[in-house]
Write a protein that holds these residues in place. Sequence first.
Motif, PDB file in Angstrom:
ATOM      1  N   MET A 168      65.390  13.149  57.587  1.00  0.00           N
ATOM      2  CA  MET A 168      66.434  14.097  57.409  1.00  0.00           C
ATOM      3  C   MET A 168      67.802  13.928  57.137  1.00  0.00           C
ATOM      4  O   MET A 168      68.464  12.920  58.034  1.00  0.00           O
ATOM      5  CB  MET A 168      66.064  15.123  58.581  1.00  0.00           C
ATOM      6  CG  MET A 168      66.703  16.652  58.088  1.00  0.00           C
ATOM      7  SD  MET A 168      66.279  17.707  57.030  1.00  0.00           S
ATOM      8  CE  MET A 168      64.746  18.141  57.711  1.00  0.00           C
ATOM      9  N   HIS A 183      55.826  14.994  56.582  1.00  0.00           N
ATOM     10  CA  HIS A 183      55.511  14.039  57.507  1.00  0.00           C
ATOM     11  C   HIS A 183      55.063  14.415  58.798  1.00  0.00           C
ATOM     12  O   HIS A 183      55.688  15.392  59.284  1.00  0.00           O
ATOM     13  CB  HIS A 183      56.585  12.727  57.496  1.00  0.00           C
ATOM     14  CG  HIS A 183      57.673  12.941  58.143  1.00  0.00           C
ATOM     15  ND1 HIS A 183      57.859  13.238  59.732  1.00  0.00           N
ATOM     16  CD2 HIS A 183      59.002  13.318  57.867  1.00  0.00           C
ATOM     17  CE1 HIS A 183      59.232  13.320  59.843  1.00  0.00           C
ATOM     18  NE2 HIS A 183      59.838  13.490  58.909  1.00  0.00           N
ATOM     19  N   ASP A 189      62.091  18.797  62.155  1.00  0.00           N
ATOM     20  CA  ASP A 189      62.205  17.296  61.233  1.00  0.00           C
ATOM     21  C   ASP A 189      60.772  16.864  61.799  1.00  0.00           C
ATOM     22  O   ASP A 189      60.838  16.098  62.916  1.00  0.00           O
ATOM     23  CB  ASP A 189      63.071  16.199  61.685  1.00  0.00           C
ATOM     24  CG  ASP A 189      63.087  15.173  60.931  1.00  0.00           C
ATOM     25  OD1 ASP A 189      62.345  14.954  59.874  1.00  0.00           O
ATOM     26  OD2 ASP A 189      63.801  14.165  61.171  1.00  0.00           O
ATOM     27  N   MET A 190      59.801  17.196  60.935  1.00  0.00           N
ATOM     28  CA  MET A 190      59.696  18.134  59.999  1.00  0.00           C
ATOM     29  C   MET A 190      58.283  19.079  60.041  1.00  0.00           C
ATOM     30  O   MET A 190      57.662  19.388  59.265  1.00  0.00           O
ATOM     31  CB  MET A 190      59.954  17.574  58.617  1.00  0.00           C
ATOM     32  CG  MET A 190      58.734  16.840  57.958  1.00  0.00           C
ATOM     33  SD  MET A 190      58.962  16.312  56.465  1.00  0.00           S
ATOM     34  CE  MET A 190      58.801  17.756  55.513  1.00  0.00           C
ATOM     35  N   GLU A 224      56.645   8.502  58.418  1.00  0.00           N
ATOM     36  CA  GLU A 224      57.707   8.414  57.760  1.00  0.00           C
ATOM     37  C   GLU A 224      59.008   7.825  58.462  1.00  0.00           C
ATOM     38  O   GLU A 224      60.065   7.140  57.935  1.00  0.00           O
ATOM     39  CB  GLU A 224      58.043   9.893  57.441  1.00  0.00           C
ATOM     40  CG  GLU A 224      59.247  10.111  56.329  1.00  0.00           C
ATOM     41  CD  GLU A 224      60.527   9.916  57.017  1.00  0.00           C
ATOM     42  OE1 GLU A 224      61.572   9.818  56.353  1.00  0.00           O
ATOM     43  OE2 GLU A 224      60.793  10.192  58.186  1.00  0.00           O
ATOM     44  N   GLU A 225      58.848   8.094  59.941  1.00  0.00           N
ATOM     45  CA  GLU A 225      60.127   7.610  60.666  1.00  0.00           C
ATOM     46  C   GLU A 225      60.319   6.366  60.931  1.00  0.00           C
ATOM     47  O   GLU A 225      61.474   6.026  61.298  1.00  0.00           O
ATOM     48  CB  GLU A 225      60.014   8.710  62.055  1.00  0.00           C
ATOM     49  CG  GLU A 225      59.982  10.217  62.044  1.00  0.00           C
ATOM     50  CD  GLU A 225      61.575  10.623  61.480  1.00  0.00           C
ATOM     51  OE1 GLU A 225      62.263   9.879  61.402  1.00  0.00           O
ATOM     52  OE2 GLU A 225      61.590  12.026  61.546  1.00  0.00           O
ATOM     53  N   GLU A 278      61.213  17.077  52.858  1.00  0.00           N
ATOM     54  CA  GLU A 278      62.465  17.366  53.631  1.00  0.00           C
ATOM     55  C   GLU A 278      63.772  16.827  52.753  1.00  0.00           C
ATOM     56  O   GLU A 278      63.510  16.095  51.641  1.00  0.00           O
ATOM     57  CB  GLU A 278      62.490  16.768  54.921  1.00  0.00           C
ATOM     58  CG  GLU A 278      62.008  15.194  54.745  1.00  0.00           C
ATOM     59  CD  GLU A 278      62.127  14.456  56.129  1.00  0.00           C
ATOM     60  OE1 GLU A 278      62.503  14.930  57.081  1.00  0.00           O
ATOM     61  OE2 GLU A 278      61.239  13.275  55.970  1.00  0.00           O
TER      62      GLU A 278
HETATM   63 ZN   LIG Z   1      61.982  13.726  58.688  1.00  0.00          ZN
END
Ligand SMILES: [Zn+2]
Length: 494
Positions: A1, A113, A147-148, A181-182, A207
């Motif tokens: 994000m 995600h 998030d998210m 994703e993170e 996002e």
């Molecule tokens: Zn995110």
Amino acid sequence: MFPAPARRLAHPATALLAPALLALWPLPAHAASTPDWAVAGDEAAEVLSRYLQIDTVNPGGNEDRAVAFLGDLLDKEGIPWTSFPFDTGRSSLVARLTAHGTPTEPPLCLLSHTDVVPSEPQFWPADKPPLGGVIADGYVWGRGALDMKGMGVLELQTLIQLKRQGVALKRDVILLAVGDEEVDSGGVRQLVRDHWAEIGCSQSINEGGLGLKDLLFDGQTLYGISVAEKGIAWVKMTASGPAGHGSRPDPVQAPHVLARAVHVLEGYAPSIHWHWSLMELFQNVGRTQKGLTRLVLSSPGLTKLALKGRFTGDPATRAVLINTINLTNLSGGSSPNVVPTEASATLDCRLLPGTSPADMMSTLRTLVPDPAVRFELLQGRDSNESPTADTLYQALAKHAVTTESGAIRSDAVAGPILSVGFTDSLILRPVGVHAYGFVPFEIDLDEANTMHGHGERVSVENIRNGLRILYSAVVEVSAPEVPAPEVPAADGPG
Ligand SMILES: [Zn+2]
């Protein structure tokens, strides 16, 4: 994000005019009936509450848990889905609503995600812990609310509402709920690498931007739709020199060489580039203003002149205008009295469109020509972008500022933004997807700062409104327009 600016960019302005451009866009009629947004919003909030209680903290992820949760809800609606494992205990989910008849366009992807970042529970309200999913004070609280997982629920419920309302789709609508994703974008990278032939969407929502209250002008919400993301060059810089005793300093020793190199990089003064998205955004905002403000924002030259100081003075906005080199780690010796042979630094470099990781490597080499220093590219990705001349972008921009009754809001404006951080959209654009980052929540900077911070939450009202905005935009680009009913010709004089 994308990170929100630390503070507002401008001072209060006068009353606002309706965004003239947006007012020109007619709202087409569609075959679907409309969900009851109060009921649908409450249902989405309840689903989010349960979703937030599922521990998918990454590193670790354990995204199988999220896939099982989402899959169970899809099963109840009779929507087919598949899971794609990418590691032990970790998978992504792909669900699909198919077009009625032969599709007339490639699929639309709703991407989210399922993993979340870690929390520090001791800094959260005691009765609203990160994995609590507590609904209180008009909010749903928990890590991932913004998030998210919140957006993930809007996408899930959009798919479910399309099915329940019996919307006759002209194209497939695909839900992609991906893991990792993170940390490493492992989920989306696997889908693009191994399963893209089955997915192959031409447009995606993910996002990126969102609606920030009072960002530029008091009383005005700015909905940023991310159309571009900066690229990365993650670099290890290593200095070498003779080892020795700590009692005998020598400027050729590795830590000294490294310190001088870091000092040089601190002085990096890149040139400023105003990305086209910024100019288009300001022009949209300008149309909502009067007098001198309107005049300045309608002219790219005047806008740059007026805003250069303000933009370059704030680290958050400065990063939109330049390539950046950020020192994120230093390492070297292990004992106070031993000079190590090597000392190294990690550099997180973020790249504007047009600057490649190779370009940044050569910039670093030019800045630090010392042969005792070497650079190694740990990971590199080019920046990429999608156009605003796109049906999905335009549908998102329009519905972001459209009320439930169909009126265009005079206190909100939408426009494109360049995100300084990257999302999974960066992986989709190289395979031909027009990818947009837009979470249709309307929040203030305090709420925005809870992303990756403490007390993350989203209001139930935002869930209700956000679902309406997302659903409306998806219907617009996925359902055929209903031809206007034929008006019977009036009987002429006999
Ligand atoms: Zn995110």
